[in-house]
Design a protein around this motif. Structure first.
Motif, PDB file in Angstrom:
ATOM      1  N   THR A  25      -0.919   4.997  -0.367  1.00 28.33           N
ATOM      2  CA  THR A  25      -0.695   6.028   0.224  1.00 28.33           C
ATOM      3  C   THR A  25       0.186   6.996  -0.646  1.00 28.33           C
ATOM      4  OG1 THR A  25       1.463   4.966   1.071  1.00 28.33           O
ATOM      5  CG2 THR A  25      -0.849   5.188   2.598  1.00 28.33           C
ATOM      6  N   GLY A  77      -6.601   2.517   0.624  1.00 27.29           N
ATOM      7  CA  GLY A  77      -5.538   2.591   1.432  1.00 27.29           C
ATOM      8  C   GLY A  77      -4.148   2.908   0.930  1.00 27.29           C
ATOM      9  N   HIS A 113       0.992  -1.344   0.029  1.00 24.80           N
ATOM     10  CA  HIS A 113      -0.090  -0.040   0.203  1.00 24.80           C
ATOM     11  C   HIS A 113       0.671   1.213   0.026  1.00 24.80           C
ATOM     12  CE1 HIS A 113      -3.342  -2.641   0.694  1.00 24.80           C
ATOM     13  NE2 HIS A 113      -4.031  -1.561   0.534  1.00 24.80           N
TER      14      HIS A 113
END
Length: 110
Positions: free
Chosen positions: A90, A88, A64
């Protein structure tokens, strides 16, 4: 909120192994050419492709925090990048100028 990344930056980051380019153009648009090494995801399958499923299917990009550069139809790229970020992830960007910009970078499309 996701930000744009230049085609040059996306290619450089991808070539150095720092980013994954996601080609989220509709199938009808992919006839223009391919982006070598890109993960191809149909725009309608983005949420499924980037999310774990109850059946145990893993997302196409499991990390992620991995940098992701989304290529799609210009008007859809920011929306698709936001969808991925909402799951989610980033470090999501969209490629400014889309496929046209990437294909003008030497060695990025065939």
């Amino acid at each position: 909120m996701v930000n744009a990344i230049s085609a040059k930056e996306a290619v450089e980051h991808s070539q150095h192994g720092d980013a994954v380019i996601v080609d989220a153009r509709p199938q009808v648009m992919r006839h223009q050419g391919s982006v070598p090494g890109a993960v191809v995801v149909d725009p309608s399958d983005v949420r499924t492709a980037f999310n774990n499923t109850a059946s145990g299917r893993f997302p196409v990009i499991a990390d992620h925090d991995r940098e992701i550069a989304v290529v799609s139809v210009r008007s859809q790229a920011p929306v698709i990048a936001e969808q991925i970020a909402d799951l989610g992830y980033t470090n999501v960007h969209y490629v400014d100028g889309g496929y046209g910009a990437l294909s003008s970078c030497s060695g990025t499309a065939n």
